[in-house]
Structure formats: structure tokens, C-alpha cells
Design an enzyme around this catalytic site. Structure first.
Site, PDB file in Angstrom:
ATOM      1  N   CYS A   2       0.831  -1.194   0.000  1.00  0.00           N
ATOM      2  CA  CYS A   2       0.000   0.000   0.000  1.00  0.00           C
ATOM      3  C   CYS A   2       0.871   1.251   0.000  1.00  0.00           C
ATOM      4  O   CYS A   2       2.060   1.203   0.292  1.00  0.00           O
ATOM      5  CB  CYS A   2      -0.894   0.018   1.232  1.00  0.00           C
ATOM      6  SG  CYS A   2      -1.855  -1.482   1.476  1.00  0.00           S
ATOM      7  N   TRP A  74      -3.963  -2.429  -0.925  1.00  0.00           N
ATOM      8  CA  TRP A  74      -4.124  -3.825  -1.318  1.00  0.00           C
ATOM      9  C   TRP A  74      -4.978  -4.470  -0.237  1.00  0.00           C
ATOM     10  O   TRP A  74      -4.650  -4.389   0.947  1.00  0.00           O
ATOM     11  CB  TRP A  74      -2.776  -4.543  -1.366  1.00  0.00           C
ATOM     12  CG  TRP A  74      -2.150  -4.635  -2.727  1.00  0.00           C
ATOM     13  CD1 TRP A  74      -0.945  -4.124  -3.098  1.00  0.00           C
ATOM     14  CD2 TRP A  74      -2.674  -5.295  -3.889  1.00  0.00           C
ATOM     15  NE1 TRP A  74      -0.691  -4.405  -4.411  1.00  0.00           N
ATOM     16  CE2 TRP A  74      -1.739  -5.129  -4.928  1.00  0.00           C
ATOM     17  CE3 TRP A  74      -3.853  -6.010  -4.158  1.00  0.00           C
ATOM     18  CZ2 TRP A  74      -1.917  -5.646  -6.206  1.00  0.00           C
ATOM     19  CZ3 TRP A  74      -4.043  -6.517  -5.431  1.00  0.00           C
ATOM     20  CH2 TRP A  74      -3.091  -6.338  -6.437  1.00  0.00           C
ATOM     21  N   ASN A  98      -0.511   0.995   6.434  1.00  0.00           N
ATOM     22  CA  ASN A  98       0.114  -0.108   5.706  1.00  0.00           C
ATOM     23  C   ASN A  98       0.493  -1.179   6.721  1.00  0.00           C
ATOM     24  O   ASN A  98       0.998  -0.858   7.797  1.00  0.00           O
ATOM     25  CB  ASN A  98       1.390   0.344   4.990  1.00  0.00           C
ATOM     26  CG  ASN A  98       1.114   1.283   3.848  1.00  0.00           C
ATOM     27  OD1 ASN A  98      -0.025   1.479   3.459  1.00  0.00           O
ATOM     28  ND2 ASN A  98       2.167   1.872   3.309  1.00  0.00           N
ATOM     29  N   GLY A  99       0.307  -2.453   6.364  1.00  0.00           N
ATOM     30  CA  GLY A  99       0.713  -3.533   7.260  1.00  0.00           C
ATOM     31  C   GLY A  99      -0.473  -4.345   7.745  1.00  0.00           C
ATOM     32  O   GLY A  99      -1.586  -4.250   7.236  1.00  0.00           O
ATOM     33  N   GLU A 478      19.833 -21.667  -0.467  1.00  0.00           N
ATOM     34  CA  GLU A 478      19.650 -20.253  -0.819  1.00  0.00           C
ATOM     35  C   GLU A 478      20.698 -19.378  -0.134  1.00  0.00           C
ATOM     36  O   GLU A 478      21.238 -18.440  -0.734  1.00  0.00           O
ATOM     37  CB  GLU A 478      18.234 -19.810  -0.438  1.00  0.00           C
ATOM     38  CG  GLU A 478      17.973 -18.319  -0.489  1.00  0.00           C
ATOM     39  CD  GLU A 478      18.097 -17.711  -1.877  1.00  0.00           C
ATOM     40  OE1 GLU A 478      18.025 -16.468  -1.980  1.00  0.00           O
ATOM     41  OE2 GLU A 478      18.271 -18.456  -2.867  1.00  0.00           O
ATOM     42  N   HIS A 501      28.489 -37.919   4.098  1.00  0.00           N
ATOM     43  CA  HIS A 501      28.611 -38.522   2.778  1.00  0.00           C
ATOM     44  C   HIS A 501      29.485 -37.676   1.844  1.00  0.00           C
ATOM     45  O   HIS A 501      29.254 -37.646   0.634  1.00  0.00           O
ATOM     46  CB  HIS A 501      27.231 -38.744   2.167  1.00  0.00           C
ATOM     47  CG  HIS A 501      26.397 -39.714   2.935  1.00  0.00           C
ATOM     48  ND1 HIS A 501      26.428 -41.083   2.714  1.00  0.00           N
ATOM     49  CD2 HIS A 501      25.523 -39.529   3.961  1.00  0.00           C
ATOM     50  CE1 HIS A 501      25.602 -41.685   3.552  1.00  0.00           C
ATOM     51  NE2 HIS A 501      25.039 -40.762   4.322  1.00  0.00           N
ATOM     52  N   LYS A 601      19.589  -9.655 -13.943  1.00  0.00           N
ATOM     53  CA  LYS A 601      18.353  -9.768 -13.170  1.00  0.00           C
ATOM     54  C   LYS A 601      17.377 -10.738 -13.813  1.00  0.00           C
ATOM     55  O   LYS A 601      16.722 -11.517 -13.139  1.00  0.00           O
ATOM     56  CB  LYS A 601      17.706  -8.383 -13.031  1.00  0.00           C
ATOM     57  CG  LYS A 601      16.471  -8.372 -12.139  1.00  0.00           C
ATOM     58  CD  LYS A 601      16.833  -8.703 -10.705  1.00  0.00           C
ATOM     59  CE  LYS A 601      15.637  -8.711  -9.788  1.00  0.00           C
ATOM     60  NZ  LYS A 601      15.944  -9.253  -8.462  1.00  0.00           N
TER      61      LYS A 601
END
Length: 606
Positions: A2, A74, A98-99, A478, A501, A601
Site C-alpha cells: 500500500c 491492497w 500499511n501492514g 539459498e 557422505h 536480473k
């Protein structure tokens, strides 16, 4: 994500508010609204859909107030309707937010018991009522807001406009960003410099936990404890038309810090947080699917790998997970009753697009998880599941990754309910856990100073090993990838049980081993692996929670202690420290963090 704008102006602010909101359209939204003070009285104008709808309303009924707030929303709690659009208001104030307020149900029941009447389905409206009750008790606006901030659980940014107070705005942030814009006899609040750029080139970014009292001639900033503080003034240079770094050194770390807000909006898009249920993506019949295929590249592949655990555990749905560059050539037979999920931040990844076309040629339906709705992959898929991450400028994916995880987690819960695997109580518990992720991420970000200090030592090594079990295994992969791609240190991620391993041969006093190990049902197995590392002189960096740190009971190079949380969401939150560790290591090494060598990107060729 938002958008918020607030203006204490010298001329009518309504058209300025709408223009600023248009600059925030890139963040995504489904409704918008403004509130102004007209002769001292609050007046709201809200509209469902795009800003042109609000523009048309304003053209037909101009506002002339010199103070106001605006918002693009949103939908999180409640459908994207006009009644749920911001600002939300009472007889004493209007607020934009927002949140996500995690404890809004308890607070709403308290307010309803006190005789307050609600007109929306949102979590935000409870904030307006709480502050109003304090004002009615005789508190000044700043005291009324401060008292409420301490009662809110979650990540948020807020802006308040008060009835009869034409020279006052109050803003606050915890997790979500908020900045002050300095003018000549005017003051501004905004989600970022893009909204504020047309009005001023002098910006002050609020630190996490800060709140501010604005008049046209002053800004009094307080920290979370209520102590007066000063924050530096930043001069904007050419940032009024492009996404900017805010008060961060690099786009990557800015995007790391945006994750509580991004994840909050993403999970709220896929979950019904009011009823504690998951929304099944339109058109997908999980009960009729006998097998799921997930295909992606790089970081997106690791998001899919985490999702394999979730879909198999919560939906009892078998999952094949493939690297797209391998999948497209190995001619895998696919069930016509199966569903293929392809994941790509850009929606243009060449190997993933080729995999989509292969699966489609085999008669499968395709669901695409993308950050760009107009992309080729989105256009060619049968179902599009957007990640709502907003523009990601850093080449190393951060917020796009956790947004992908958010979509996949919510979809796995929806699949489990649709397939009759999850009971109503189990669904509610999983939804509740996902709604808490923004707050947990916010807590994880508070460990940045400790991680930065650790990174100074990590920057001196040539090799690093990452270990994890369960959903922590893909996060280990990651973490190793992030360290490799931005610091150029060789790193490998392994399933902890694979240590004996082969990788154990690498362990010595010069090899740091990052162990991602929340305290769960397989924690003891991971402790055994840590003991094997310690016995060979390896230096352990343990990422765990308080119970895990106590149970491990061993010397480490460093122990990063995260909040306790349900096992279903650890992959989302434990991503934060591995991102920050890679980032600060790269900064100490002096590499180009946002544009690492040899990387792009969007990979649009093989």
C-alpha cells in the site's frame, strides 16, 4: 504494498494527494481514498478500483482543505470495496495504514464491548477507535496515539489526521517504511521518496519504531520508548521519477527490509485473515489433481523446493521439483490430471518459459507465480498467482523470494483444505502462523547489527558450508547461493544428514559452517551433525531460536537467536539472517552488491 501520503499544505491538498498516490501505483493497489479537513471538519472520498475512479469523484466534488492524508490499498482484511478502502475514520480522526495488525480481533471485541460501532471489515479501523477512545478520555492527540502504538501487534506504518486540528499530522512506523518531507511552510509524510519527490528534495527517513508529530513548521520525532530523537536529513538527487534506495546503502538491503510489508500484503491477498481461511486460487481444483510439478531456476527453484515440503505435508500431494534448464530437455512424462507450477520473478526466464510450454504440450494446466503480471510466462499460463513484491532492483533476489514463498505457503494450505487433509482448526492455525510472519521478520531484522559484526569475520574466509534439514535445507541452499553471488566466496548448501557422505572431508578450523536449525522435531538430528563439525575444529554459525540455543549447548563462532515460531513458517523468517549475512559480507569485501559480476536480473537466454 500500500501507499501513504500526508500533506500539511498552503494550498488545497486534495489534487496533490491524488497525484502523489499515482506515483505510488507501482506498489500495487485495489482501492484508494483521501481525507481532508474542510473548515476543520473531516471529509473522506474513497473509491474502489483504480485511481481514475477517485479522480472522477474529486472532479465532481472538489475539496479545498489545506491538510489531508491519502492511501492506495491492497486488500488484506476485508474485500477490496469502497467501505473497506482507507482512510478509516471516526468522529474524531482519520487514519491510513500499511501492514497487518495481528491482534485486531481482540482489540475489536474490546472496542465493541465499549459501545464502538464498526463500519468496515478491516484491521485498520480498530486503530481509529482505540485512539478515539483515548481522545474522549481527555488525552491530547500525541498521547492518544502513543498509548495505542504500544498495544498493536504486527508490522505497520500509520498517518493520522484529526478533526479540528488543521496544523497537525501524526505518523508512526514499525516494519513498514515512512518518511518526512520538509517544505517551506509545508510538511509531508510518505511511504517513500517517490511520493514526496514532487514536493521537496529534503527527506528524513524514520527509523523502525519511530513516530512523529508534524506541524507546518516542525517535526518532533520520538523513538519506540517515547524519547525525543533526531534523524538525519537526506538530500534527494534525481529520485523523483525512479525507485530509490531510501536511507539504505544498496537496493538489496532496502529490499531485505521491505520484506515484512511485502509478505504481509502477499499473504493477505491469498488468505482470508478475518475468517482464518485460505483462498483456493480461482479455477484450480486441487481435489482433482493427482501430482504437482514445480519448475524454476536459481532462487525461485529454492522457493519451489520449500513448497515441495509444504504441499506434501499439508495437502498430501506428491510433488516433482525440477531445475527448468534440466526439465525442459529430459522429456518427463506428465499426467494430464496434474498441475505444473512455474516460478519466475521476471516472468521472462527462458528455461522456465520453455518448461511451461513443454508441460502445456503434455496437456497439463499451468499456474505461474510471477512478479510481473504482463510478462510472457503470465500471459501463457492458465492461472496467474502474482507475488505483489513491487519492483526488485537488486540482482540478488530477496523480497521476490519471500513473496514467492508466501504465495506457495498460502496455496499449499488452500490445497490441503480442498483435498480434505486439513481440518478447520488446522487451517486456522496455519493461516494464523502466516499472518504473524511480518512481525517475526521485523524481529529478525533487529539482529542486523549482530549479523554485520559476524560478517566482518566471514569476509576473511575462502569457503563456507551451509547445513539444514526439512524446509531449512532449501534455505541453506539459498544462503550459500546468496553468499556466492554477491561476495564471490565459494559456498555450498547441503542437507545436514549428507554431511558424512562427503562434505565432512572439508571441515577444518578455517571452514565456517552455517547451521540453520529451528528447534523442531528433527533438531536433535541436526545437533548430531553440529557435534561432528565441532569435533573436527569447524567453526559453527548457528541460526536457531532460544530453545535451540539452549539445547545445542556448544561453543559456536556465533549464535543468531530468532523468535520462536511454528515450524510451518520458519523458512520465511530464517531467510532474513542468511540474506543479511551475505549482504554485509559482500559490503566488507567491497563487491558490487546490487549488480554482481557476470549476473543479470532476468535470464532471457539459455
Amino acid at each position: 504494498m500500500c501507499g501513504i501520503i500526508g500533506i500539511l499544505g498552503r494550498t488545497p491538498v486534495a489534487p496533490l494527494l491524488v497525484d502523489a498516490l499515482k506515483r505510488l501505483e507501482y506498489r500495487g493497489y485495489d482501492s484508494a481514498g483521501i481525507a481532508t479537513l474542510e473548515d476543520g471538519h473531516l471529509d473522506r472520498l474513497r473509491a474502489e478500483g483504480k485511481l481514475r475512479n477517485l479522480d472522477l469523484k474529486l472532479a465532481g466534488s472538489p475539496r479545498f482543505g489545506l491538510a489531508g492524508i491519502g492511501h492506495t490499498r491492497w486488500a488484506t482484511h476485508g474485500a477490496p470495496t469502497e467501505r473497506n478502502a482507507h482512510p478509516h475514520a471516526t468522529e474524531r480522526l482519520a487514519v491510513v495504514h500499511n501492514g497487518i495488525i495481528e491482534n485486531f480481533r481482540e482489540l475489536r471485541l474490546e472496542m465493541e464491548a465499549a459501545g464502538r460501532t464498526f463500519s468496515s471489515d478491516t484491521d485498520t479501523e480498530v486503530i481509529a477507535h482505540l485512539v478515539t477512545v483515548n481522545l474522549a478520555a481527555g488525552m491530547a492527540p500525541r498521547d492518544a496515539v502513543q498509548a495505542v502504538l504500544g498495544r498493536l501487534t504486527g508490522a505497520f506504518s500509520l498517518a493520522f489526521l484529526f478533526e479540528g486540528e488543521g496544523d497537525l499530522l501524526i505518523g508512526a512506523r514499525r516494519g513498514s517504511p515512512l518518511a518526512i518531507g520538509w517544505g517551506d511552510g509545508e510538511m509531508f509524510l510518505g511511504s517513500d521518496a517517490i511520493a514526496l519527490g514532487p514536493f521537496t528534495d529534503e527527506i528524513t527517513y524514520l527509523n523502525d519504531g519511530d513516530w512523529v508529530v508534524l506541524t507546518r513548521s516542525s517535526a518532533e520525532i520520538y523513538d519506540e520508548a517515547g524519547n525525543p530523537v533526531s534523524r538525519p536529513l537526506t538530500q534527494l538527487h534525481g529520485t523523483t521519477h525512479v525507485v530509490d534506495k531510501g536511507n539504505h546503502r544498496h537496493f538489496m538491503v532496502k529490499e531485505v527490509h521491505e520484506q515484512p510489508e511485502v509478505v504481509g500484503h502477499t499473504v493477505a491477498h491469498y488468505l482470508d485473515l478475518v475468517n482464518g481461511s485460505a483462498k483456493v486460487p480461482a479455477g484450480i481444483d486441487f481435489a482433482a489433481i493427482d501430482r504437482l510439478s514445480i519448475t524454476a531456476c536459481g532462487t525461485a527453484f529454492y522457493a519451489g523446493f520449500v513448497a515441495k515440503y509444504w504441499f506434501e505435508r499439508y495437502a498430501r500431494l506428491p510433488v516433482d521439483i525440477d531445475i527448468a534448464s534440466e526439465f525442459r530437455y529430459r522429456e518427463q512424462p506428465l499426467s494430464k490430471d496434474g498441475l505444473s507450477i512455474v516460478i519466475s520473478q521476471s516472468g521472462e526466464t527462458a528455461d522456465t518459459l520453455a518448461s511451461l510450454r513443454y508441460a502445456k504440450g503434455e496437456g497439463q494446466k499451468i499456474a505461474a507465480i510471477v512478479n510481473v503480471r504482463e510478462s510472457t510466462i503470465a500471459r501463457e499460463a492458465d492461472f496467474v498467482l502474482p507475488t505483489l513484491a513491487g519492483p526488485e532492483i537488486g540482482v540478488a533476489s530477496t523480497k521476490a523470494f519471500t513473496a514467492q514463498l508466501s504465495v506457495l505457503a498460502a496455496t499449499a494450505v488452500a490445497a490441503g483444505k480442498a483435498r480434505g487433509v486439513l481440518s478447520g482448526d488446522e487451517e486456522h492455525a496455519l493461516v494464523r502462523a502466516l499472518s504473524e510472519v511480518p512481525r517475526l521478520m521485523h524481529e529478525a531484522l533487529k539482529l542486523e547489527d549482530q549479523i554485520e559484526a559476524l560478517a566482518r569475520d566471514l569476509a576473511k574466509v575462502k569457503h563456507c558450508l551451509y547445513l539444514g534439514r526439512g524446509t531449512s535445507y532449501p534455505i541453506a541452499l539459498e544462503g550459500a547461493l546468496k553468499l556466492k553471488e554477491i561476495s564471490y566466496i565459494h559456498a555450498e548448501g547441503y542437507a545436514a544428514g549428507e554431511l558424512k557422505h562427503g562434505p565432512i572431508a572439508l571441515i577444518d578450523e578455517d571452514m565456517p559452517v552455517v547451521v540453520i536449525a529451528p528447534f523442531d522435531h528433527i533438531f536433535e538430528k541436526t545437533v548430531s551433525n553440529m557435534q561432528e563439525v565441532a569435533a573436527r575444529g569447524g567453526r559453527i554459525i548457528l541460526i536457531t531460536d532460544r530453545k535451540g540455543a539452549e539445547a545445542a549447548a556448544m561453543d559456536t563462532m556465533a549464535t543468531i537467536i530468532l523468535p520462536e515460531m511454528p515450524a510451518s513458517v520458519t523458512a520465511l523468517v530464517y531467510t532474513i539472517p542468511v540474506q543479511l549475512l551475505a549482504y554485509h559480507t559482500a559490503v566488507f569485501m567491497g563487491t558490487d552488491v546490487d549488480q554482481p559480476r557476470n549476473l543479470a536480473k532476468s535470464v532471457t537466454v539459455e
